[in-house]
Design a protein around this motif. Sequence first.
Motif, PDB file in Angstrom:
ATOM      1  N   TYR A 119     -11.428  -9.723  26.923  1.00 46.79           N
ATOM      2  CA  TYR A 119     -10.454  -9.344  25.885  1.00 46.79           C
ATOM      3  C   TYR A 119     -10.831  -8.005  25.251  1.00 46.79           C
ATOM      4  O   TYR A 119      -9.980  -7.119  25.079  1.00 46.79           O
ATOM      5  CB  TYR A 119     -10.417 -10.466  24.854  1.00 46.79           C
ATOM      6  CG  TYR A 119      -9.849 -10.142  23.502  1.00 46.79           C
ATOM      7  CD1 TYR A 119      -8.478 -10.047  23.297  1.00 46.79           C
ATOM      8  CD2 TYR A 119     -10.691  -9.969  22.405  1.00 46.79           C
ATOM      9  CE1 TYR A 119      -7.961  -9.776  22.037  1.00 46.79           C
ATOM     10  CE2 TYR A 119     -10.191  -9.711  21.154  1.00 46.79           C
ATOM     11  CZ  TYR A 119      -8.817  -9.606  20.968  1.00 46.79           C
ATOM     12  OH  TYR A 119      -8.318  -9.345  19.724  1.00 46.79           O
ATOM     13  N   ALA A 157     -10.867 -13.659  17.651  1.00 50.49           N
ATOM     14  CA  ALA A 157     -10.201 -12.543  18.334  1.00 50.49           C
ATOM     15  C   ALA A 157     -10.108 -11.338  17.412  1.00 50.49           C
ATOM     16  O   ALA A 157     -10.291 -10.187  17.843  1.00 50.49           O
ATOM     17  CB  ALA A 157      -8.811 -12.969  18.806  1.00 50.49           C
ATOM     18  N   TYR A 196      -5.956 -14.749  24.010  1.00 52.26           N
ATOM     19  CA  TYR A 196      -7.356 -15.128  23.786  1.00 52.26           C
ATOM     20  C   TYR A 196      -7.437 -16.482  23.084  1.00 52.26           C
ATOM     21  O   TYR A 196      -8.222 -17.355  23.471  1.00 52.26           O
ATOM     22  CB  TYR A 196      -8.061 -14.065  22.949  1.00 52.26           C
ATOM     23  CG  TYR A 196      -9.489 -14.410  22.606  1.00 52.26           C
ATOM     24  CD1 TYR A 196     -10.521 -14.176  23.511  1.00 52.26           C
ATOM     25  CD2 TYR A 196      -9.812 -14.986  21.369  1.00 52.26           C
ATOM     26  CE1 TYR A 196     -11.837 -14.496  23.205  1.00 52.26           C
ATOM     27  CE2 TYR A 196     -11.113 -15.309  21.057  1.00 52.26           C
ATOM     28  CZ  TYR A 196     -12.125 -15.066  21.970  1.00 52.26           C
ATOM     29  OH  TYR A 196     -13.422 -15.403  21.662  1.00 52.26           O
TER      30      TYR A 196
END
Length: 365
Positions: free
Chosen positions: A256, A53, A238
């Motif tokens: 995302y 992420a 996420y």
Amino acid sequence: MSSSAPNSSSNLDQLRAIAVIAVMIDHLIPTLQYHDVVVSDLVHALTMHIGHAGVLAFFVHTSLVLMHSLERMAAQNPEGLTARFYLRRAFRIYPLSIFLVLFVLLAGLPDATWRPANEVTPLEIAANLLLVQNLVTGQSVLVPLWSLPYEVEMYVVLPLLFFVARQARGARWIATLLVLSYFGAYVLHKLDGGHMNLAGYVPCFLAGVLCYSLRHRLRAVLPGILWLPFVLLAVSAYAVAQMDSERLIYWLGWLYALLLGLAINLFRDSKLAWLNRASFHVATYSYGLYLLHVPMLYVVFGLWQPRSLAVGLLAFVALSAAAAVAAYHLIEAPMVALGRRLTERARPQAAPSGATAAQPAPEAR
């Protein structure tokens, strides 16, 4: 967010700081487990994908900031913009990565601190020095290096995307390219058994370009104090969404990244002075932190192996910070300054009295 000076945006500093901290935590947890430190299964599961992420946030951040960098360079002198951009990026990304590759090889460091070391071939060394390992061997001599080739490869098309984004219908064109990148990556996913390589990350970079193209269309209506919680929630969501999957779910990463790209323009800049200062310093040294924290993990938990976990964590943070600060002042900043000097052009002289001055290029809408 002010579109005129994105490099000084406190919100972007916070995004970059969260991204690099997420990567460091992601690598810390399996390192502790590898060295027999008890970590709960829940913590391991929750942190398994926060590093990814963080990298995707880097991709969005990087493409956005570089769009603004190209804008400033074009305003100063549009001639040779693409070549000057490439040269500056080379002086920004390669000096520290080359130093790190050579340091890892000379010191005999493992590529990761949570598994046995891999043998390195001459071809892999060459690929890592050039930052093309994703196209050649797929093996990085140090784990954090894996993402740099994708950045380098996206640099190739960013000037073209900049010119597209500045057109009257630039946002529409970039949005169309973004949708096409989804379909293209999905087709490659089906044809090649899930191995998309660069195609899997193109949508993340395009999310940052879309953010740039929408800078005059979206108003900052949300309070800046909510930006940090929003980013933390997005990173956490996420990571949680990926928990039960053995392989990365790429479309979650695309969603995302798009969410971050669309949200950046909607938040006012943070006014918390202490948070802005802290984020600024972490963001300034983030490249060094990103690349050098794994060797510091090895020094602390692989070589020293302190009995106290608290002492080990403090040593890891302190050594990573010291290494990043040293790398910035000894390698990064001097090389960036050299690249800037090599690409600076004399600004056009003011037109003499009575003459018609050249008009600046119109602002993209």
